[in-house]
Motif scaffolding. Structure first.
Motif, short mmCIF file in Angstrom:
data_model
loop_
_atom_site.label_atom_id
_atom_site.label_comp_id
_atom_site.label_asym_id
_atom_site.label_seq_id
_atom_site.Cartn_x
_atom_site.Cartn_y
_atom_site.Cartn_z
N GLU A 105 0.83 -1.20 0.00
CA GLU A 105 0.00 0.00 0.00
C GLU A 105 0.87 1.26 0.00
O GLU A 105 2.06 1.22 0.29
CB GLU A 105 -0.99 0.01 1.18
N THR A 106 0.25 2.39 -0.33
CA THR A 106 0.98 3.65 -0.43
C THR A 106 1.16 4.29 0.95
O THR A 106 0.47 3.91 1.92
CB THR A 106 0.23 4.63 -1.34
N ASP A 107 2.05 5.29 1.03
CA ASP A 107 2.23 6.02 2.28
C ASP A 107 0.94 6.71 2.70
O ASP A 107 0.64 6.82 3.89
CB ASP A 107 3.35 7.06 2.13
N GLN A 136 -1.27 4.17 4.27
CA GLN A 136 -0.70 3.72 5.53
C GLN A 136 -0.47 4.86 6.53
O GLN A 136 0.00 4.62 7.64
CB GLN A 136 0.64 3.02 5.27
N LYS A 137 -0.80 6.10 6.13
CA LYS A 137 -0.61 7.28 7.00
C LYS A 137 0.83 7.37 7.47
O LYS A 137 1.10 7.59 8.67
CB LYS A 137 -1.58 7.24 8.18
N ALA A 138 1.75 7.20 6.54
CA ALA A 138 3.18 7.22 6.85
C ALA A 138 3.84 8.41 6.17
O ALA A 138 3.30 9.00 5.23
CB ALA A 138 3.83 5.92 6.38
N GLY A 139 5.05 8.75 6.66
CA GLY A 139 5.80 9.85 6.07
C GLY A 139 5.05 11.17 6.22
O GLY A 139 4.54 11.51 7.29
N ARG A 140 4.93 11.91 5.13
CA ARG A 140 4.25 13.21 5.18
C ARG A 140 2.74 13.07 5.36
O ARG A 140 2.05 14.07 5.57
CB ARG A 140 4.57 14.02 3.92
#
Length: 224
Positions: free
Chosen positions: A98-100, A103-107
Protein backbone atom coordinates in the motif's frame (compact mmCIF):
# COMPACT_ATOMS: atom_id res chain seq x y z
CA UNK A 1 -6.49 0.66 38.25
CA UNK A 2 -9.96 -0.30 36.98
CA UNK A 3 -9.40 1.70 33.79
CA UNK A 4 -5.99 0.11 33.31
CA UNK A 5 -7.50 -3.37 33.62
CA UNK A 6 -10.43 -2.53 31.34
CA UNK A 7 -8.19 -0.99 28.66
CA UNK A 8 -5.90 -4.03 28.71
CA UNK A 9 -8.46 -6.72 29.47
CA UNK A 10 -7.80 -8.79 26.34
CA UNK A 11 -4.05 -9.04 26.90
CA UNK A 12 -4.45 -9.61 30.64
CA UNK A 13 -7.00 -12.36 30.05
CA UNK A 14 -4.73 -14.28 27.72
CA UNK A 15 -1.68 -13.75 29.94
CA UNK A 16 -3.65 -15.19 32.85
CA UNK A 17 -4.79 -18.15 30.73
CA UNK A 18 -1.16 -18.63 29.65
CA UNK A 19 0.10 -18.73 33.24
CA UNK A 20 -2.68 -21.08 34.37
CA UNK A 21 -2.10 -23.48 31.48
CA UNK A 22 1.68 -23.35 31.96
CA UNK A 23 1.22 -24.19 35.65
CA UNK A 24 -1.14 -27.01 34.73
CA UNK A 25 1.28 -28.35 32.15
CA UNK A 26 4.13 -28.28 34.66
CA UNK A 27 2.10 -30.21 37.25
CA UNK A 28 0.79 -32.79 34.78
CA UNK A 29 4.17 -33.07 33.11
CA UNK A 30 5.94 -33.65 36.42
CA UNK A 31 3.48 -36.42 37.27
CA UNK A 32 3.85 -38.09 33.88
CA UNK A 33 7.65 -37.77 33.96
CA UNK A 34 7.77 -39.34 37.42
CA UNK A 35 5.52 -42.21 36.28
CA UNK A 36 7.87 -42.92 33.37
CA UNK A 37 10.90 -42.92 35.67
CA UNK A 38 9.25 -45.24 38.19
CA UNK A 39 8.15 -47.58 35.39
CA UNK A 40 11.77 -47.68 34.21
CA UNK A 41 13.06 -48.51 37.67
CA UNK A 42 14.01 -44.96 38.63
CA UNK A 43 12.78 -42.61 41.33
CA UNK A 44 10.14 -39.90 40.93
CA UNK A 45 11.18 -36.25 40.56
CA UNK A 46 9.95 -33.21 42.41
CA UNK A 47 8.00 -30.46 40.66
CA UNK A 48 10.95 -28.08 41.04
CA UNK A 49 13.33 -30.60 39.48
CA UNK A 50 10.97 -31.13 36.56
CA UNK A 51 10.33 -27.47 35.70
CA UNK A 52 14.09 -26.83 35.65
CA UNK A 53 14.76 -29.87 33.46
CA UNK A 54 15.44 -29.98 29.74
CA UNK A 55 12.40 -32.25 29.30
CA UNK A 56 10.05 -29.48 30.44
CA UNK A 57 11.95 -26.75 28.58
CA UNK A 58 11.80 -28.53 25.23
CA UNK A 59 8.06 -29.24 25.54
CA UNK A 60 7.37 -25.56 26.22
CA UNK A 61 9.77 -24.13 23.63
CA UNK A 62 8.60 -26.33 20.77
CA UNK A 63 5.05 -25.03 21.23
CA UNK A 64 6.16 -21.42 21.50
CA UNK A 65 8.22 -21.53 18.31
CA UNK A 66 5.37 -23.00 16.28
CA UNK A 67 2.97 -20.30 17.51
CA UNK A 68 5.35 -17.48 16.64
CA UNK A 69 6.03 -19.06 13.26
CA UNK A 70 2.30 -19.13 12.60
CA UNK A 71 1.90 -15.42 13.35
CA UNK A 72 5.10 -14.48 11.50
CA UNK A 73 4.02 -16.23 8.30
CA UNK A 74 0.40 -15.09 8.57
CA UNK A 75 1.42 -11.45 8.98
CA UNK A 76 3.64 -11.62 5.89
CA UNK A 77 1.49 -13.83 3.66
CA UNK A 78 -1.67 -11.76 4.19
CA UNK A 79 0.15 -8.75 2.76
CA UNK A 80 0.16 -10.41 -0.66
CA UNK A 81 -2.48 -13.17 -0.70
CA UNK A 82 -6.24 -12.84 -0.26
CA UNK A 83 -9.13 -15.17 0.51
CA UNK A 84 -12.46 -14.03 -0.88
CA UNK A 85 -15.15 -13.87 1.76
CA UNK A 86 -12.85 -14.17 4.78
CA UNK A 87 -12.60 -11.43 7.44
CA UNK A 88 -9.01 -12.60 7.91
CA UNK A 89 -8.11 -11.30 4.45
CA UNK A 90 -7.79 -7.99 2.65
CA UNK A 91 -10.08 -7.34 -0.30
CA UNK A 92 -9.03 -8.26 -3.82
CA UNK A 93 -7.05 -5.41 -5.34
CA UNK A 94 -5.59 -4.37 -1.98
CA UNK A 95 -2.67 -6.81 -2.15
CA UNK A 96 0.77 -5.40 -1.45
CA UNK A 97 2.39 -2.87 0.87
CA UNK A 98 0.00 0.00 0.00
CA UNK A 99 0.98 3.65 -0.43
CA UNK A 100 2.23 6.02 2.28
CA UNK A 101 -1.09 7.85 2.05
CA UNK A 102 -3.05 4.64 2.69
CA UNK A 103 -0.70 3.72 5.53
CA UNK A 104 -0.61 7.28 7.00
CA UNK A 105 3.18 7.22 6.85
CA UNK A 106 5.80 9.85 6.07
CA UNK A 107 4.25 13.21 5.18
CA UNK A 108 0.80 11.61 5.45
CA UNK A 109 1.25 10.85 9.17
CA UNK A 110 -1.37 12.22 11.55
CA UNK A 111 -0.69 14.32 14.67
CA UNK A 112 -1.02 11.25 16.88
CA UNK A 113 0.98 8.91 14.65
CA UNK A 114 4.09 7.21 16.11
CA UNK A 115 7.26 9.29 15.62
CA UNK A 116 8.94 6.63 13.48
CA UNK A 117 5.90 6.49 11.17
CA UNK A 118 6.57 10.10 10.18
CA UNK A 119 10.37 9.73 10.10
CA UNK A 120 12.38 9.35 6.90
CA UNK A 121 14.85 6.62 5.91
CA UNK A 122 15.58 3.45 7.81
CA UNK A 123 13.46 4.31 10.85
CA UNK A 124 10.22 4.38 8.86
CA UNK A 125 11.25 1.24 6.98
CA UNK A 126 11.98 -0.64 10.20
CA UNK A 127 8.79 0.57 11.90
CA UNK A 128 6.77 -0.33 8.79
CA UNK A 129 7.82 -3.97 9.25
CA UNK A 130 8.38 -3.99 13.03
CA UNK A 131 5.58 -6.46 13.83
CA UNK A 132 6.86 -9.02 11.33
CA UNK A 133 10.43 -8.48 12.51
CA UNK A 134 9.43 -8.97 16.15
CA UNK A 135 7.49 -12.16 15.43
CA UNK A 136 10.35 -13.49 13.29
CA UNK A 137 12.90 -12.84 16.04
CA UNK A 138 10.67 -14.41 18.69
CA UNK A 139 10.26 -17.48 16.47
CA UNK A 140 14.03 -17.79 15.99
CA UNK A 141 14.70 -17.38 19.72
CA UNK A 142 12.06 -19.98 20.62
CA UNK A 143 13.39 -22.31 17.91
CA UNK A 144 16.93 -21.92 19.28
CA UNK A 145 15.68 -22.57 22.82
CA UNK A 146 13.87 -25.69 21.59
CA UNK A 147 16.99 -26.97 19.84
CA UNK A 148 19.22 -26.43 22.89
CA UNK A 149 16.73 -27.90 25.38
CA UNK A 150 15.90 -30.73 22.99
CA UNK A 151 19.59 -31.54 22.58
CA UNK A 152 20.02 -31.79 26.35
CA UNK A 153 16.91 -33.98 26.72
CA UNK A 154 17.96 -36.16 23.79
CA UNK A 155 21.47 -36.68 25.16
CA UNK A 156 20.07 -37.53 28.60
CA UNK A 157 18.37 -40.51 26.96
CA UNK A 158 21.34 -41.62 24.88
CA UNK A 159 22.98 -43.78 27.61
CA UNK A 160 19.76 -45.80 27.92
CA UNK A 161 19.99 -46.49 24.19
CA UNK A 162 23.68 -47.39 24.57
CA UNK A 163 24.53 -44.56 22.17
CA UNK A 164 26.93 -41.63 22.42
CA UNK A 165 25.73 -38.04 22.91
CA UNK A 166 25.37 -35.94 19.76
CA UNK A 167 26.30 -32.33 19.05
CA UNK A 168 23.91 -29.47 18.31
CA UNK A 169 24.35 -29.82 14.55
CA UNK A 170 23.68 -33.53 14.72
CA UNK A 171 20.54 -33.00 16.78
CA UNK A 172 18.93 -30.29 14.63
CA UNK A 173 19.31 -32.54 11.59
CA UNK A 174 17.98 -35.59 13.42
CA UNK A 175 14.61 -37.27 12.99
CA UNK A 176 13.76 -36.61 16.65
CA UNK A 177 14.12 -32.85 16.26
CA UNK A 178 12.12 -32.61 13.05
CA UNK A 179 9.44 -34.97 14.34
CA UNK A 180 8.92 -32.64 17.30
CA UNK A 181 9.03 -29.55 15.09
CA UNK A 182 6.81 -30.63 12.21
CA UNK A 183 4.06 -32.09 14.38
CA UNK A 184 3.61 -28.61 15.83
CA UNK A 185 3.91 -26.76 12.53
CA UNK A 186 1.28 -28.84 10.75
CA UNK A 187 -1.26 -28.25 13.53
CA UNK A 188 -0.70 -24.48 13.40
CA UNK A 189 -1.08 -24.33 9.62
CA UNK A 190 -4.25 -26.42 9.77
CA UNK A 191 -5.71 -24.15 12.47
CA UNK A 192 -5.03 -21.01 10.43
CA UNK A 193 -6.50 -22.52 7.25
CA UNK A 194 -9.60 -23.62 9.21
CA UNK A 195 -10.11 -20.12 10.64
CA UNK A 196 -9.68 -18.46 7.23
CA UNK A 197 -12.19 -20.77 5.55
CA UNK A 198 -14.76 -21.27 8.33
CA UNK A 199 -15.00 -17.50 8.90
CA UNK A 200 -16.36 -17.17 5.37
CA UNK A 201 -19.55 -19.10 6.22
CA UNK A 202 -19.84 -18.96 10.03
CA UNK A 203 -20.28 -16.00 12.40
CA UNK A 204 -19.52 -14.99 15.98
CA UNK A 205 -21.63 -11.97 16.79
CA UNK A 206 -19.63 -9.02 18.09
CA UNK A 207 -16.20 -10.53 17.40
CA UNK A 208 -13.68 -8.56 15.30
CA UNK A 209 -12.53 -11.92 13.94
CA UNK A 210 -15.94 -12.51 12.38
CA UNK A 211 -18.05 -10.85 9.74
CA UNK A 212 -21.33 -9.26 10.77
CA UNK A 213 -24.16 -11.77 11.14
CA UNK A 214 -25.97 -10.45 8.08
CA UNK A 215 -22.94 -9.99 5.82
CA UNK A 216 -22.99 -12.04 2.60
CA UNK A 217 -20.62 -14.99 2.54
CA UNK A 218 -18.79 -13.39 -0.40
CA UNK A 219 -17.95 -10.19 1.50
CA UNK A 220 -14.27 -9.94 2.40
CA UNK A 221 -12.52 -8.15 5.27
CA UNK A 222 -15.63 -7.05 7.14
CA UNK A 223 -15.39 -7.20 10.94
CA UNK A 224 -18.40 -6.92 13.22
Amino acid sequence: MKRLIRDNALALCFLLLFLLSLAGQSAAGAAAFSEERVAGGGSPVTWADYVTSSAFAVDVAENWQSEYLQFFLYILITVWLVQRGSPESKKRGEEGLETDAEQKAGRHAEPGSPAWAAADGWRRTVFSHSLGIAMGLLFLLAWLAQSVAGLAAYNNEQPARLEDPVGWGGYVTSADFWNRTLQNWQSEFLAVASMVLLAIFLRERGSPQSKRVGDPHSRTSSAG
